[in-house]
Write a protein that holds these residues in place. Structure first.
Motif, short mmCIF file in Angstrom:
data_model
loop_
_atom_site.label_atom_id
_atom_site.label_comp_id
_atom_site.label_asym_id
_atom_site.label_seq_id
_atom_site.Cartn_x
_atom_site.Cartn_y
_atom_site.Cartn_z
N SER A 126 -5.96 11.12 1.59
CA SER A 126 -5.54 11.10 0.18
C SER A 126 -6.72 10.80 -0.73
N PHE A 127 -7.74 10.15 -0.20
CA PHE A 127 -8.98 9.94 -0.94
C PHE A 127 -10.02 10.98 -0.55
N LEU A 128 -10.19 11.22 0.74
CA LEU A 128 -11.26 12.10 1.21
C LEU A 128 -11.08 13.54 0.74
N GLU A 129 -9.83 13.99 0.58
CA GLU A 129 -9.60 15.37 0.18
C GLU A 129 -10.02 15.63 -1.27
N THR A 130 -10.27 14.58 -2.03
CA THR A 130 -10.73 14.77 -3.41
C THR A 130 -12.23 15.00 -3.50
N LEU A 131 -12.94 14.87 -2.37
CA LEU A 131 -14.39 15.02 -2.37
C LEU A 131 -14.79 16.48 -2.27
N GLY A 132 -16.06 16.75 -2.61
CA GLY A 132 -16.56 18.11 -2.51
C GLY A 132 -16.72 18.56 -1.07
N GLY A 176 -8.97 7.56 -9.28
CA GLY A 176 -7.84 6.80 -9.79
C GLY A 176 -6.52 7.38 -9.35
N THR A 177 -5.52 6.52 -9.26
CA THR A 177 -4.15 6.91 -8.89
C THR A 177 -4.15 7.67 -7.57
N ILE A 178 -4.39 6.93 -6.50
CA ILE A 178 -4.42 7.48 -5.15
C ILE A 178 -3.21 6.94 -4.38
N ARG A 179 -2.54 7.83 -3.65
CA ARG A 179 -1.39 7.38 -2.86
C ARG A 179 -1.88 6.67 -1.59
N GLY A 180 -1.14 5.69 -1.17
CA GLY A 180 -1.47 4.95 0.04
C GLY A 180 -0.22 4.41 0.70
N MET A 181 -0.42 3.71 1.79
CA MET A 181 0.68 3.12 2.52
C MET A 181 0.29 1.74 3.01
N VAL A 182 1.29 0.89 3.19
CA VAL A 182 1.09 -0.46 3.73
C VAL A 182 1.94 -0.58 4.99
N THR A 183 1.30 -0.95 6.08
CA THR A 183 2.04 -1.09 7.33
C THR A 183 2.67 -2.48 7.42
N GLN A 184 3.63 -2.59 8.30
CA GLN A 184 4.28 -3.88 8.53
C GLN A 184 3.28 -4.86 9.14
N PRO A 185 3.55 -6.15 9.01
CA PRO A 185 2.64 -7.16 9.54
C PRO A 185 2.36 -6.96 11.03
N GLY A 186 1.07 -7.03 11.40
CA GLY A 186 0.66 -6.95 12.79
C GLY A 186 0.65 -5.57 13.39
N MET A 206 -12.10 1.63 7.76
CA MET A 206 -12.58 2.66 8.66
C MET A 206 -12.26 4.02 8.06
N VAL A 207 -13.28 4.87 7.99
CA VAL A 207 -13.07 6.22 7.46
C VAL A 207 -12.39 7.05 8.55
N ASP A 208 -11.20 7.56 8.25
CA ASP A 208 -10.39 8.25 9.26
C ASP A 208 -9.86 9.55 8.67
N THR A 209 -10.48 10.68 9.10
CA THR A 209 -10.02 11.99 8.62
C THR A 209 -8.69 12.38 9.24
N GLY A 210 -8.25 11.64 10.25
CA GLY A 210 -6.97 11.94 10.87
C GLY A 210 -5.80 11.27 10.19
N ALA A 211 -6.08 10.36 9.26
CA ALA A 211 -5.02 9.69 8.51
C ALA A 211 -4.70 10.49 7.26
N SER A 212 -3.44 10.75 7.02
CA SER A 212 -3.04 11.59 5.88
C SER A 212 -3.27 10.90 4.54
N SER A 213 -3.30 9.58 4.53
CA SER A 213 -3.52 8.85 3.28
C SER A 213 -4.24 7.55 3.58
N ILE A 214 -4.53 6.80 2.55
CA ILE A 214 -5.08 5.46 2.73
C ILE A 214 -3.98 4.59 3.33
N VAL A 215 -4.31 3.90 4.41
CA VAL A 215 -3.34 3.03 5.07
C VAL A 215 -3.91 1.61 5.09
N LEU A 216 -3.18 0.70 4.51
CA LEU A 216 -3.62 -0.69 4.40
C LEU A 216 -2.88 -1.56 5.41
#
Length: 232
Positions: free
Chosen positions: A213-219, A193-203, A137-147
């Motif tokens: 962290s990805f979207l801010e690199t766009l024009g 390449g080399t994008i910061r992200g986060m992984v949440t705990q299970p569930g 889901m594309v989320d401009t409210g998330a500061s980084s990629i969250v997996l």
């Protein structure tokens, strides 16, 4: 006889083009234009011979000529507007298959990645992370990629290296996440390449998020009604 005439026109034109290849012009005409003239002459000869052969049936001949004229006009129109038709097809694909990112061309000729809003009301897209496909889901409210934890395991991230030290806010409430570095993130033709992200705990998270962290690199990022438009 008509076949002999056709071969004669094409053969004579080919010989002249071969003889004048180095000069670039044949009978004072650019070789490319002369080649088109030879082709059109052959087609015109065939059509004219057909009409003359059926001169006793002028009504039928005119009807056949009109059909061929419409076919030629349709082909010419399709060729002239091929890029516009391609964009229409892309937009139709994006509308029929939510989450399918398609590339269109803007008024200034720049490429724009278009994502249509899904039935959930969110913008979801197929993203490739480290070569593995994920629906995010594309989320401009998330500061980084969250997996999600499951998606992280699908990407081959070693759970032993995850340190859940960052507190994040999710739709399910507060949760802890572990920082990770993603080698490559791509959506459509846009690749980083080399994008910061986060992984949440299970569930703790229902769906992975494509954050800033990805979207801010766009024009630019533009939301128009039911479309999300991304420019590289």
């Amino acid at each position: 006889m008509r076949l002999y005439i056709l071969f004669g026109i094409l053969g004579a034109g080919l010989v002249l083009l071969i003889l004048n290849h180095d000069g670039g012009r044949t009978l004072g005409i650019d070789n490319n234009d002369f080649g088109r003239l030879v082709t059109l002459s052959a087609i015109g000869t065939m059509m004219g011979a057909g009409i003359l052969a059926s001169r006793r049936q002028w009504g039928e001949s005119l009807r056949q000529a009109a059909i061929w004229l419409l076919i030629i006009l349709a082909l010419a129109t399709g060729y002239l507007y091929r890029f516009d038709l391609q964009q229409v097809g892309n937009r139709l694909t994006a509308g029929l298959i939510p989450g399918r990112a398609v590339v269109t061309t803007g008024a200034n000729g720049e490429q724009i990645l278009v994502i249509n809003k899904g039935v959930s009301g969110h913008f979801e897209a197929d993203v490739s992370i480290d070569g593995a496909p994920l629906r995010m889901m594309v989320d401009t409210g998330a500061s980084s990629i969250v997996l999600t934890y499951d998606d992280a395991m699908r990407l081959g991230i070693n759970p032993d290296n995850l340190v859940f030290s960052i507190e994040v806010s999710t739709a399910n409430g507060r949760a802890m996440a572990a920082p990770v570095t993603l080698r490559q993130v791509a959506i459509g033709p846009i690749m980083r390449g080399t994008i910061r992200g986060m992984v949440t705990q299970p569930g703790q998270l229902d769906q992975s998020l494509l954050g800033m962290s990805f979207l801010e690199t766009l024009g630019s990022i533009e939301i128009t009604r039911d479309e999300l438009r991304l420019k590289d």
